[in-house]
Structures are given as structure tokens and as C-alpha cells.
Motif scaffolding. Sequence first.
Motif, PDB file in Angstrom:
ATOM      1  N   ASP A  79      49.363  37.551  38.855  1.00  0.00           N
ATOM      2  CA  ASP A  79      48.090  38.000  38.285  1.00  0.00           C
ATOM      3  C   ASP A  79      46.987  37.066  38.782  1.00  0.00           C
ATOM      4  OD1 ASP A  79      48.283  35.662  36.851  1.00  0.00           O
ATOM      5  OD2 ASP A  79      48.724  36.612  34.923  1.00  0.00           O
ATOM      6  N   ARG A  80      45.778  37.257  38.302  1.00  0.00           N
ATOM      7  CA  ARG A  80      44.632  36.455  38.750  1.00  0.00           C
ATOM      8  C   ARG A  80      44.863  34.952  38.553  1.00  0.00           C
ATOM      9  NH1 ARG A  80      39.428  37.488  39.931  1.00  0.00           N
ATOM     10  NH2 ARG A  80      39.539  39.699  39.445  1.00  0.00           N
TER      11      ARG A  80
ATOM     12  N   SER B 150      44.924  41.487  47.621  1.00  0.00           N
ATOM     13  CA  SER B 150      45.074  42.124  46.305  1.00  0.00           C
ATOM     14  C   SER B 150      45.545  43.564  46.476  1.00  0.00           C
ATOM     15  CB  SER B 150      43.750  42.099  45.540  1.00  0.00           C
ATOM     16  OG  SER B 150      42.797  42.869  46.236  1.00  0.00           O
ATOM     17  N   LEU B 151      46.211  44.072  45.458  1.00  0.00           N
ATOM     18  CA  LEU B 151      46.690  45.449  45.463  1.00  0.00           C
ATOM     19  C   LEU B 151      46.500  46.017  44.061  1.00  0.00           C
ATOM     20  CD1 LEU B 151      48.156  47.504  47.380  1.00  0.00           C
ATOM     21  CD2 LEU B 151      50.291  46.743  46.369  1.00  0.00           C
ATOM     22  N   ALA B 152      45.921  47.207  43.979  1.00  0.00           N
ATOM     23  CA  ALA B 152      45.683  47.824  42.667  1.00  0.00           C
ATOM     24  C   ALA B 152      47.025  48.134  41.998  1.00  0.00           C
ATOM     25  CB  ALA B 152      44.873  49.099  42.827  1.00  0.00           C
TER      26      ALA B 152
ATOM     27  N   ARG C  42      55.250  48.594  38.383  1.00  0.00           N
ATOM     28  CA  ARG C  42      54.043  48.921  37.622  1.00  0.00           C
ATOM     29  C   ARG C  42      54.373  49.094  36.132  1.00  0.00           C
ATOM     30  NH1 ARG C  42      52.307  53.479  40.370  1.00  0.00           N
ATOM     31  NH2 ARG C  42      53.410  54.860  38.965  1.00  0.00           N
TER      32      ARG C  42
ATOM     33  N   TYR D  77      44.848  44.370  38.900  1.00  0.00           N
ATOM     34  CA  TYR D  77      45.218  44.065  40.298  1.00  0.00           C
ATOM     35  C   TYR D  77      46.284  42.995  40.337  1.00  0.00           C
ATOM     36  CZ  TYR D  77      41.150  46.625  42.026  1.00  0.00           C
ATOM     37  OH  TYR D  77      40.252  47.617  42.318  1.00  0.00           O
TER      38      TYR D  77
ATOM     39  N   TYR E 163      48.067  39.978  43.056  1.00  0.00           N
ATOM     40  CA  TYR E 163      47.643  39.165  44.199  1.00  0.00           C
ATOM     41  C   TYR E 163      48.850  38.553  44.890  1.00  0.00           C
ATOM     42  CZ  TYR E 163      43.167  39.670  41.849  1.00  0.00           C
ATOM     43  OH  TYR E 163      42.042  40.205  41.254  1.00  0.00           O
TER      44      TYR E 163
END
Length: 323
Positions: free
Chosen positions: A209-210, A292-294, A303, A316, A318
Motif C-alpha cells: 500500500d502507500r 502503481s496499479l489500480a 483484489r 492503488y 505499489y
Amino acid sequence: EMATVPLGFNIDAPRWDQSTFLGRLKHFLNITDPRTVLVPEEELDRAKALVEGCRAGLVPPGSSQEQLLYAKKLYDSAFHPDSGEKMNLIGRMSFQVPGGMALTGCMLQFYRTVPAVVFWQWVNQSFNAIVNYTNRNAASPISLRQIGVAYITATGTALATAVGLNLYTKRAPPLLARWVPFAAVAAANCVNIPMMRQQEIINGVTVTDRDNNELGCSRRAAVKGITQVVVSRITMAAPGMIILPIMMERLEKFPFMKRIRVLHGPLQVLLCGGFLLFMVPAACALFPQRCSLALADLEPELRDSIVAKHRDKVPYVYFNKGL
């Protein structure tokens, strides 16, 4: 005796905005600086110790921010971003200008005979294999057998393209024959990079994650990262291998150039260096290193597991795309 890090200074924070092309260009101009190739091993080790000390919050007394930033530049140029291990000299991005200019210059100069084409394409693919292996996402191990298969396949592709086109362009305008090395390099890049990094495609790369918390492994992320690297590498080679042949075609018509044929090779190497000095950082900067990837584009099972744990807090993911 150690001092604490200057207040508010984070050595890992990018100096330039990595969400813009210009910010990434400045970053890569800094870490692909070919002069760092000449820095002695002991100085690189000192830079690593300084960076690691700074991360722990302790630095030698009197360390200025400039010294810390220079240490980080050396660290980024010579140590792998995932593993922190020292990279071999040939595989470093800072070696791309001296190594690439010599090889590209020779490929562009010696394109007329099949043995010369075979030799220089083989040397170039050997160089590429080392670069691709060195700059892979280090979290995905690759066996010696896989390295061997990747190397042979990429070299075979380059040679088949180069020799095939070389024979095909015998009757074509001379300029087309000069563009054969670029076609071979582009074709080989499309094979060499995915093959050398096949473990990432098979097993996926770690996505976070971020805040760098691991979320799992994604094959789709690996494919996106590797595709971007292929585009970057072809872009890196394109101006020198497309524009330079046009320049040489014109130059070689002048009488003074006919008199100094022996200098044509060194001249091409120097001109290639001029192109690569700008193109290596520019091509690296095309896409963010932290890719990054949605969430919607991930594999359904990954997912679902992220949504189950984090609900809609992670739009998103990373990951490090490699270089």
C-alpha cells in the motif's frame, strides 16, 4: 561519537517530485551520473554506512546535508534498491553511458558484414543480460538455468533479426542497412527483459500500500512493470541508433571524412555517448520507479483479499518496476 540527524531530514525522501517527468529526470540525471563509476569501492561502502546510519538517526558529527545527499547519490548509483546489495559495475545504470556508447558505436560502425554483425550483437546481448539481471526486482530469485535460457533466446532473437535484415537490405538504400542494428536491439529487448525476469511474471511481484505494507504478490503488476522497462530501454537506444546513422550517412559524403575513415568508428562512439548522456536518464524517467496499479486491475483473488482486509482504503497498490 555520533550525532543525531538534522531535524526534518529524511534521507529516503526523494529530492525531486517523482510524480512528474521533470522531477524523475533530475533524479535519474543524479544517479546515472557516469562519474560515479570511477568512485573507489571503499568510498561506496562508506556512503552505504552513512546512509544506513542516517536511517537509524545517527550520523558522524559535523555531517552536512550536502555530504548526506552525496552519500545517498553514491548509494543509489551502486546498491540495489530492493536488497541493498552492491551491484556489479557493468550492470549499474551509471555504467550505461560508457558501456552503451562503446557497444552502440561499434554496432553502428560494423554493420556491413555478417561476422561483424554476429559478433557485436552477441557482445551487446551479453551486456544487456548483465544489466537486466542486475536491475531486476530482487525479491524474485532466478535460477542459473533460467538465466542461461533467457540469454540464449535473446541473443538468438537479436542475431536472427540482424542477420536476416542485413541480408534483406543488401538491395535496399544504404541508410536502411544502417538501421538494422536498432531493429535487432529493439527485438532482443522485447525478449531479453521478460525472459530474464520471468520469475516475476510466473510468481508475481510483491505489492504494497502507500505506506509500504505488503499486500501480496501480483503477476499483473509484474507484466506492467516489465512492459514499461522494455519501452524505456528501446527509447534509450532509439535516438542514437536512428538519428546517428542519418548524420553519418551525410557526413561520410564529405571529402575530409573520406580521408579519415579510420576515425569513423571513434567518432560514432563519441556521438553515441552524447546521445546516451541525456537518453539514459530520460528513458529511466519515462515511468515512475515506484509503479502503481489500480486495485480494479489486480487479479480477482488478490483484489478480494485486499478488499476483505482493508475495505476501500487501498485504491492503488505499489511496487518496484526495476530499471
